[in-house]
Write a protein that holds these residues in place. Structure first.
Motif, PDB file in Angstrom:
ATOM      1  N   LEU A   1       0.838  -1.197   0.000  1.00 34.82           N
ATOM      2  CA  LEU A   1       0.000   0.000   0.000  1.00 34.82           C
ATOM      3  C   LEU A   1       0.872   1.246   0.000  1.00 34.82           C
ATOM      4  O   LEU A   1       2.040   1.194   0.375  1.00 34.82           O
ATOM      5  CB  LEU A   1      -0.901   0.020   1.244  1.00 34.82           C
ATOM      6  CG  LEU A   1      -1.943  -1.089   1.363  1.00 34.82           C
ATOM      7  CD1 LEU A   1      -2.648  -0.976   2.706  1.00 34.82           C
ATOM      8  CD2 LEU A   1      -2.957  -1.023   0.224  1.00 34.82           C
ATOM      9  N   PRO A   2       0.290   2.407  -0.397  1.00 32.93           N
ATOM     10  CA  PRO A   2       1.049   3.664  -0.292  1.00 32.93           C
ATOM     11  C   PRO A   2       1.403   3.952   1.164  1.00 32.93           C
ATOM     12  O   PRO A   2       0.762   3.437   2.086  1.00 32.93           O
ATOM     13  CB  PRO A   2       0.080   4.721  -0.833  1.00 32.93           C
ATOM     14  CG  PRO A   2      -1.247   4.044  -0.979  1.00 32.93           C
ATOM     15  CD  PRO A   2      -1.019   2.582  -1.015  1.00 32.93           C
ATOM     16  N   ALA A   3       2.396   4.788   1.346  1.00 36.90           N
ATOM     17  CA  ALA A   3       2.943   5.031   2.687  1.00 36.90           C
ATOM     18  C   ALA A   3       1.873   5.512   3.666  1.00 36.90           C
ATOM     19  O   ALA A   3       1.830   5.052   4.816  1.00 36.90           O
ATOM     20  CB  ALA A   3       4.083   6.047   2.607  1.00 36.90           C
ATOM     21  N   TRP A   4       0.996   6.419   3.234  1.00 35.20           N
ATOM     22  CA  TRP A   4      -0.017   6.948   4.164  1.00 35.20           C
ATOM     23  C   TRP A   4      -0.946   5.838   4.645  1.00 35.20           C
ATOM     24  O   TRP A   4      -1.382   5.817   5.788  1.00 35.20           O
ATOM     25  CB  TRP A   4      -0.811   8.090   3.531  1.00 35.20           C
ATOM     26  CG  TRP A   4      -1.622   7.703   2.305  1.00 35.20           C
ATOM     27  CD1 TRP A   4      -1.203   7.794   1.016  1.00 35.20           C
ATOM     28  CD2 TRP A   4      -2.938   7.147   2.285  1.00 35.20           C
ATOM     29  NE1 TRP A   4      -2.173   7.327   0.170  1.00 35.20           N
ATOM     30  CE2 TRP A   4      -3.267   6.924   0.920  1.00 35.20           C
ATOM     31  CE3 TRP A   4      -3.887   6.815   3.260  1.00 35.20           C
ATOM     32  CZ2 TRP A   4      -4.474   6.376   0.516  1.00 35.20           C
ATOM     33  CZ3 TRP A   4      -5.094   6.277   2.856  1.00 35.20           C
ATOM     34  CH2 TRP A   4      -5.385   6.047   1.487  1.00 35.20           C
ATOM     35  N   ALA A   5      -1.246   4.876   3.735  1.00 35.00           N
ATOM     36  CA  ALA A   5      -2.141   3.780   4.112  1.00 35.00           C
ATOM     37  C   ALA A   5      -1.429   2.833   5.080  1.00 35.00           C
ATOM     38  O   ALA A   5      -2.050   2.267   5.995  1.00 35.00           O
ATOM     39  CB  ALA A   5      -2.608   3.037   2.878  1.00 35.00           C
TER      40      ALA A   5
END
Lengths: 308, 251
Positions: free
Chosen positions: B191-195
């Motif tokens: 997943l992307p870093a924020w997720a």
């Protein structure tokens, strides 16, 4: 006689609603004390304060010598509670209900078993010992709740409407058991709206309405003191009464109490009043002449407008 | 908190002894359906994940989710039925037991159910050869911590809940998202870093990390951080259902 429960100017409010509005009462050891009143009078709220489901808002409540605001576990250990709503454990059998309850009082399991057997026998439930609670009739469930309330050999048993919803035979059986408890020296405190229950069981009672105590005394004393000994009950709605009835009855030294669906004419001399019925414009066939009873006291205090 | 916590727990244990067959069998079916559908079905399409087969990847994760569901259902529907319909709490409160005793007894029992459900899945995944380390034994005590935490959250909701239908919201809007985004079905590092950062707020993510690592014997000190987070949250939150239940029961 020592008092085991004492309330002084007791209050309980829920928001704007005052459920218990400054009541005083004192219950002596070994007596059966009753709270008689209509639904919503504050009976159950008072019971909840006694057995620790409600806090005292104001006033003083003393149970077994201890002043309380929320009944602590050590006091609860000496009470037996029969709540208004049967809250037996439907996941357990009759016997297991008693055993599970006994555990909370720290009663050793062998002792709990012997005590449970004895109580089931006392309440006439011994043959149902292994039955599911759900299979019991209303009367049997009630008896089991009472048996459960006795498991810790309480000093005081508090019963919130113990026979509401029972048929007459079941009700008489419960009464008989409660009398036997009293003979054993257990103090009983009960709420009811059945006059017969109150007059059969209670040594003393209070009549409570809208959070206030209206009268206190023994059932006989209340009947003899608060109302004349005889009554002519007129089974007519207040709207169909002959005009001027109140004034004319008062002239005859009788005391009228008008309820929406019937009227009571209290009098020390019933026969004489009965002879005047037609002249009062009443048909004797819609009237009954009988001695006054506790129900008359109750209706007079809680619902009657005293002819004004 | 007194010996009465234990007595409340004993009452629940009595009931479990009678109903375990009905109670447990049904609840085991669901994790097996997931294992079959995802592990064998989807697993054919997926190559290795983090160096292990897809079946192994989700199989170990399902231990944690199964345990979460067990504690969740016990502390929602189970406790609510006792509170609202059976008035079992009221009956207990007539004795020397307090609200705190009852709440903690319920939490302990829900933690035990977590342990039981987690254990069954653990046995199954071990039997089909997915467990590679004796460290997996530590999953047993961990299930109790994990179960206690999820029971605390669920019982807090229950003590607020006025109607049994509201639990649908809890399950659908809270438990199910936790389940789907906990790293059981796909590794969160895709997943992307924020997720990924968001995943740290998912308590089930911490449990899945711990259980999977223990099952594979991939031990690292960092696992302790996940465990400590769950213990700390449990201690911080456990007073909440007690206070809320007191407010509800004692007026």
């Amino acid at each position: 006689m020592t008092s085991i429960i004492k309330a002084k100017n007791l209050y309980k409010r829920y928001g704007d609603f005052t459920a218990v509005n400054g009541i005083d009462f004192c219950i002596d050891e070994g007596e059966c004390f009753g709270f008689l009143g209509p639904n919503g009078a504050g009976k159950s709220t008072t019971m909840r304060m006694l057995y620790g489901l409600s806090r005292v808002d104001a006033g003083e409540l003393t149970i077994l010598g201890e002043k309380i605001s929320l009944t602590p576990p050590a006091i609860k250990a000496q009470l037996g509670i029969v709540p208004q709503e049967d809250n037996l454990d439907p996941d357990l059998t009759v016997m297991e209900n008693l055993l599970a309850h006994a555990r909370f009082y720290g009663i050793p399991s062998s002792e709990a078993e012997a005590k449970s057997k004895e109580l089931l026998e006392f309440m006439g439930l011994d043959v149902k010992s292994d039955d599911d609670v759900e299979s019991l009739s209303g009367g049997l469930k009630r008896r089991l709740v009472i048996a459960r309330a006795l498991i810790n050999e309480p000093k005081i048993v508090i019963l919130d409407e113990p026979t509401t919803g029972l048929d007459p035979a079941a009700r008489h059986l419960v009464w008989q058991k409660l009398r036997q408890l009293k003979e054993r020296g257990i103090s009983l405190l009960l709420t009811t709206h059945y006059m017969e229950e109150a007059s059969q069981l209670c040594d003393r009672l209070v009549i409570i309405n809208q959070g206030k105590i209206l009268a206190e005394g023994s059932p006989d004393w209340l009947v003899q003191t608060l109302i004349p000994p005889e009554v002519i009950q007129v089974n007519l709605p207040s709207t169909s009464l002959p005009t001027g009835l109140v004034e004319r009855v008062k002239e005859l030294k009788a005391h009228p109490v008008i309820l929406p669906e019937m009227t009571f004419l209290f009098t020390p001399a019933g026969d004489q009043l009965w002879e005047q019925l037609s002249s009062l414009g009443l048909n004797p066939r819609s009237c009954i002449h009988r001695p006054s009873n506790l129900e008359d006291v109750y209706l007079t205090l809680t619902g009657g407008n005293l002819g004004q | 908190m007194t010996i009465n916590v234990w007595r409340v727990f004993r009452r629940h244990l009595n009931v479990l002894k009678k109903t375990w067959l009905n109670n447990l069998m049904f609840n085991f079916i669901e994790p097996f359906l997931y294992l079959l559908a995802m592990g064998f079905g989807l697993g054919n399409l997926v190559q290795e994940v983090d160096g292990i087969s897809y079946l192994q990847f989700i199989g170990l994760g399902m231990i944690a989710s199964s345990a979460m569901w067990a504690a969740t259902f016990e502390a929602t529907y189970g406790s609510f039925v006792r509170l609202h319909y059976q008035k079992t709490y009221h009956a207990m409160l007539a004795t020397p037991a307090t609200v705190a005793d009852i709440v903690l007894g319920d939490l302990l029992f829900a933690a035990l159910k977590s342990l039981i459900f987690g254990t069954v899945i653990l046995f199954v995944v071990t039997a089909i050869g997915l467990v590679h380390s004796v460290w997996a034994l530590l999953i047993f005590p961990f299930m109790l911590i994990h179960g206690f935490f999820f029971a605390t959250v669920a019982l807090t909701f229950t003590s607020w809940c006025k109607h049994i239908d509201y639990f649908n919201y809890y399950i659908t809007l809270f438990s199910t998202p936790l389940f789907l985004f906990s790293g059981i079905f796909f590794p969160l590092n895709t997943l992307p870093a924020w997720a990924q950062w968001l995943a740290w707020l998912n308590p089930l993510f911490h449990s899945v990390e711990v259980v999977r690592s223990l099952g594979l014997g991939r031990l690292e000190p960092f696992l302790l951080v996940h465990v400590i987070i769950l213990i700390a949250l449990s201690i911080l939150l456990a007073w909440l259902p007690i206070r809320m239940m007191e407010k509800r029961l004692i007026q």
